[in-house]
Design an enzyme around this catalytic site. Structure first.
Site, PDB file in Angstrom:
ATOM      1  N   GLY A 153     -91.513-121.141  18.338  1.00  0.00           N
ATOM      2  CA  GLY A 153     -90.988-122.437  18.741  1.00  0.00           C
ATOM      3  C   GLY A 153     -91.084-122.625  20.249  1.00  0.00           C
ATOM      4  O   GLY A 153     -91.240-121.664  21.010  1.00  0.00           O
ATOM      5  N   CYS A 154     -90.976-123.875  20.677  1.00  0.00           N
ATOM      6  CA  CYS A 154     -91.145-124.179  22.103  1.00  0.00           C
ATOM      7  C   CYS A 154     -89.994-123.616  22.939  1.00  0.00           C
ATOM      8  O   CYS A 154     -90.224-122.978  23.978  1.00  0.00           O
ATOM      9  CB  CYS A 154     -91.291-125.681  22.314  1.00  0.00           C
ATOM     10  SG  CYS A 154     -90.030-126.689  21.504  1.00  0.00           S
ATOM     11  N   TYR A 155     -88.755-123.826  22.506  1.00  0.00           N
ATOM     12  CA  TYR A 155     -87.626-123.242  23.230  1.00  0.00           C
ATOM     13  C   TYR A 155     -87.707-121.707  23.261  1.00  0.00           C
ATOM     14  O   TYR A 155     -87.526-121.092  24.319  1.00  0.00           O
ATOM     15  CB  TYR A 155     -86.308-123.649  22.578  1.00  0.00           C
ATOM     16  CG  TYR A 155     -85.798-125.042  22.862  1.00  0.00           C
ATOM     17  CD1 TYR A 155     -85.730-125.551  24.153  1.00  0.00           C
ATOM     18  CD2 TYR A 155     -85.322-125.842  21.822  1.00  0.00           C
ATOM     19  CE1 TYR A 155     -85.225-126.827  24.397  1.00  0.00           C
ATOM     20  CE2 TYR A 155     -84.809-127.108  22.054  1.00  0.00           C
ATOM     21  CZ  TYR A 155     -84.758-127.604  23.351  1.00  0.00           C
ATOM     22  OH  TYR A 155     -84.250-128.854  23.589  1.00  0.00           O
ATOM     23  N   GLU A 306     -92.285-125.033  30.812  1.00  0.00           N
ATOM     24  CA  GLU A 306     -93.527-125.097  30.042  1.00  0.00           C
ATOM     25  C   GLU A 306     -93.668-126.509  29.488  1.00  0.00           C
ATOM     26  O   GLU A 306     -92.697-127.272  29.437  1.00  0.00           O
ATOM     27  CB  GLU A 306     -93.501-124.095  28.882  1.00  0.00           C
ATOM     28  CG  GLU A 306     -92.493-124.467  27.815  1.00  0.00           C
ATOM     29  CD  GLU A 306     -92.413-123.497  26.650  1.00  0.00           C
ATOM     30  OE1 GLU A 306     -93.036-122.420  26.726  1.00  0.00           O
ATOM     31  OE2 GLU A 306     -91.719-123.822  25.667  1.00  0.00           O
TER      32      GLU A 306
END
Length: 334
Positions: A153-155, A306
């Site tokens: 996941g991004c987090y 990011e």
């Protein structure tokens, strides 16, 4: 040349995947697919994303039967909902395809995790056992051998890239859990229209405190418990995480800097700041995670940024593709 299929190609992550793959010298986009019920079915990708006119004028084909494509492609990217990936991935894997799944369907090898946080009962324990977590900088050797890569996941990507060097070097005081305050742009919620994520409705807000599905993902792969406080910001894309933690007595700034140097000196898509901390504008539209830190006594604050659609999704998936097939790690990304 490897033939590839993108499922979920009309979404924000899907179109980024298509862009990277279109300019990849070793990849051929065989088809772009969406669900059979999608209102985007039958349209050209460039109709939905005009920046691709004359570049990727491929139709979005309705996917009803995976077998229709499984014997025609070598690689499948699933930019789909978690429960959809759960059902589709085994069909493509059974046909011998290498699958890169951008959903959460295979990220944590714990059936209870999916019941509690994703709302479905996982039916494919054999693939959970075989799936490799695609945190590219830390899973290089396993990715090289994998058939199923579960892209993080991004987090969790930013959080783990920031904290793993410290955990690996045994610098953290585990009596104080790292506190991750993370803010994401609205594109992290996907392209589907919703009042809660409408740009004009969004205010800076915290959400899902003590209940976000990325907290157990971070803790499971980091190996230490964390507090995770997600926020939604009124900007389109990007993630900024400010992480507060405590180091062991006697740990110096030089020790922290050395831990990051040891971890990332040969990793081209993580940029560590020798002084100061990064801003979000440094990474939006780029495949990097930028990390900086400040330390005072035993208190350490790390800032990681990011692009949630890139290093937090699509460019990390392509980075994993490059590792898996032995291409240069930044091929088509820079």
């Amino acid at each position: 040349m490897l033939n590839t299929l993108i499922v979920g190609a009309s979404g924000y992550a899907g179109v980024e995947l298509a862009t990277f793959l279109n300019r990849h010298p070793h990849m051929n986009i065989t088809a772009l697919a969406v669900s059979a019920q999608s209102p985007d079915a039958g349209k050209l990708l460039s109709d939905l994303h005009p920046q691709l006119k004359g570049v990727i004028d491929l139709p979005l084909q309705p996917l009803s039967d995976p077998a229709e494509y499984a014997d025609k492609v070598d690689v499948v990217f699933l930019a789909t909902a978690h429960e959809v990936s759960h059902d589709l991935a085994p069909e493509f894997l059974k046909a011998g395809c290498v699958v890169f799944d951008l959903s959460g369907a295979f990220r944590v090898n714990d059936e209870n995790f999916f019941t509690e946080y994703y709302g479905f009962s996982h039916q494919h324990q054999q693939w959970l056992d075989k799936a490799v977590y695609g945190l590219a900088e830390w899973q290089h050797d396993k990715i090289k051998e994998a058939q199923l890569i579960a892209v993080p996941g991004c987090y969790p990507t930013a959080a783990q890239l920031a904290l793993k060097p410290l955990v690996s070097a045994d610098l953290l005081n585990n009596a104080q859990w790292p506190v991750i305050n993370a803010t994401s742009g609205v594109s992290g919620a996907g392209r589907k229209a919703s009042m809660n994520t409408s740009f004009c409705e969004v205010s800076l807000k915290a959400y899902n405190l003590f209940a976000h599905r990325h907290q157990p993902e971070i803790a499971a792969h980091l190996g230490v418990p964390v507090i995770f406080n997600p926020h939604l910001g009124n900007f389109p894309r990007g993630i900024l995480e400010t992480i507060t933690c405590r180091v062991k007595a006697g740990v110096t700034r030089e020790d922290v800097a050395q831990a990051f140097q040891n971890a990332y000196h040969d990793k081209p898509l993580v940029r560590v700041y020798p002084q100061g901390v990064p801003e979000l504008k440094a990474v939006v539209g780029l495949p990097f995670c930028d990390i900086g830190f400040a330390i005072q006594g035993e208190h350490l604050i790390i800032v990681a940024v990011e692009d949630n659609l890139l290093k937090g999704a699509s460019s990390q998936a392509i980075q994993c593709l490059n590792i898996r097939f032995g291409f240069p790690e930044t091929q088509s990304l820079i």
